[in-house]
Design a protein around this motif. Structure first.
Motif, mmCIF file in Angstrom:
data_model
loop_
_atom_site.group_PDB
_atom_site.id
_atom_site.type_symbol
_atom_site.label_atom_id
_atom_site.label_comp_id
_atom_site.label_asym_id
_atom_site.label_seq_id
_atom_site.Cartn_x
_atom_site.Cartn_y
_atom_site.Cartn_z
ATOM 1 N N LEU A 40 71.733 36.839 82.142
ATOM 2 C CA LEU A 40 72.168 36.933 81.447
ATOM 3 C C LEU A 40 72.531 38.249 80.730
ATOM 4 O O LEU A 40 73.301 39.053 81.261
ATOM 5 N N GLN A 41 72.546 38.925 79.455
ATOM 6 C CA GLN A 41 73.061 39.438 78.993
ATOM 7 C C GLN A 41 72.908 39.775 77.559
ATOM 8 O O GLN A 41 72.432 39.077 77.134
ATOM 9 N N TRP A 42 72.967 41.122 77.117
ATOM 10 C CA TRP A 42 73.410 41.227 75.587
ATOM 11 C C TRP A 42 71.511 41.223 74.870
ATOM 12 O O TRP A 42 72.121 40.636 73.267
ATOM 13 N N GLY A 43 70.428 41.140 75.185
ATOM 14 C CA GLY A 43 69.131 41.320 74.675
ATOM 15 C C GLY A 43 69.283 41.542 73.056
ATOM 16 O O GLY A 43 70.109 43.395 73.010
ATOM 17 N N HIS A 44 69.017 41.504 72.502
ATOM 18 C CA HIS A 44 68.696 42.269 71.021
ATOM 19 C C HIS A 44 67.478 41.433 70.467
ATOM 20 O O HIS A 44 67.018 40.394 70.237
ATOM 21 N N TYR A 45 66.776 42.535 69.710
ATOM 22 C CA TYR A 45 65.625 42.350 68.892
ATOM 23 C C TYR A 45 65.269 41.829 67.292
ATOM 24 O O TYR A 45 66.427 42.220 66.864
ATOM 25 N N SER A 46 64.350 40.419 66.975
ATOM 26 C CA SER A 46 65.125 40.589 65.696
ATOM 27 C C SER A 46 64.021 40.803 65.142
ATOM 28 O O SER A 46 63.843 43.045 64.907
ATOM 29 N N PRO A 47 64.834 41.299 63.575
ATOM 30 C CA PRO A 47 64.311 43.216 62.521
ATOM 31 C C PRO A 47 63.138 43.255 62.805
ATOM 32 O O PRO A 47 62.311 44.145 62.730
ATOM 33 N N ASP A 48 62.061 41.465 62.910
ATOM 34 C CA ASP A 48 60.854 42.463 62.970
ATOM 35 C C ASP A 48 59.565 42.494 64.445
ATOM 36 O O ASP A 48 58.189 42.599 64.735
ATOM 37 N N GLY A 49 60.536 42.144 65.282
ATOM 38 C CA GLY A 49 60.124 42.428 66.262
ATOM 39 C C GLY A 49 59.549 41.389 67.431
ATOM 40 O O GLY A 49 58.643 41.865 68.457
#
Length: 124
Positions: A40-49
Motif C-alpha cells: 500500500l502507499q499514499w497515506g494521508h491524514y484527514s484535516p482533523d487527524g
C-alpha cells in the motif's frame, strides 16, 4: 507525513509488502497501522487527524482507495467496484472530500464525498 496536531509522523515502511506506520514523537514508539499481504502507499491524514486515506494493491496490480481511523482500525474500501487504477489519494484541506487519481481514466482526479458516499458527482 506529519499528523495535523504535529504529534505523530506517518510513513510507508519499505519492504515487501509496504505497510503504513506511525511514529509517536512523545515516546518514539513505532506503531504499525496496516497488515496486508500486498503493498500500500499514499497515506494521508484527514484535516482533523481522525482518519487516514491510502491506496492498497489488491494483489493483482490494481489499487483502490481505503479509509481507516488514525489508530489503524475500521479500514474500508471506498473505490472497490469502480474500475480503474485508483491512486494518489489526498484529503481536501477543509472538508470531508478525498481526491484520488484514476490512472486508467487519463489520470483524471475525482472527489469522494464521505458524507454523501458518492464518488464521481463532480470532477476536480
Amino acid at each position: 507525513m506529519w499528523s495535523p496536531d504535529g504529534n505523530d509522523i506517518m510513513s510507508t515502511r519499505l519492504g515487501s509488502p509496504k505497510e503504513l506506520i506511525k511514529l509517536t514523537l512523545s515516546d518514539l514508539l513505532e506503531i504499525q497501522l496496516t497488515s496486508y499481504s500486498c503493498s500500500l502507499q499514499w497515506g494521508h491524514y484527514s484535516p482533523d487527524g481522525t482518519q487516514i486515506a491510502y491506496t492498497k494493491d489488491n494483489c493483482n496490480g490494481w489499487y483502490d482507495v481505503y479509509v481507516m481511523n488514525s489508530d489503524g482500525s475500521s479500514d474500508h474500501c471506498i473505490t472497490c467496484g469502480y474500475s480503474g487504477m485508483n491512486d494518489r489519494v489526498v484529503w481536501h484541506p477543509i472538508s470531508n472530500k478525498i481526491i484520488y487519481e484514476n490512472a486508467l481514466d487519463c489520470c483524471n482526479r475525482y472527489p469522494w464525498d464521505l458524507i454523501r458516499g458518492d464518488v464521481r458527482s463532480e470532477r476536480s
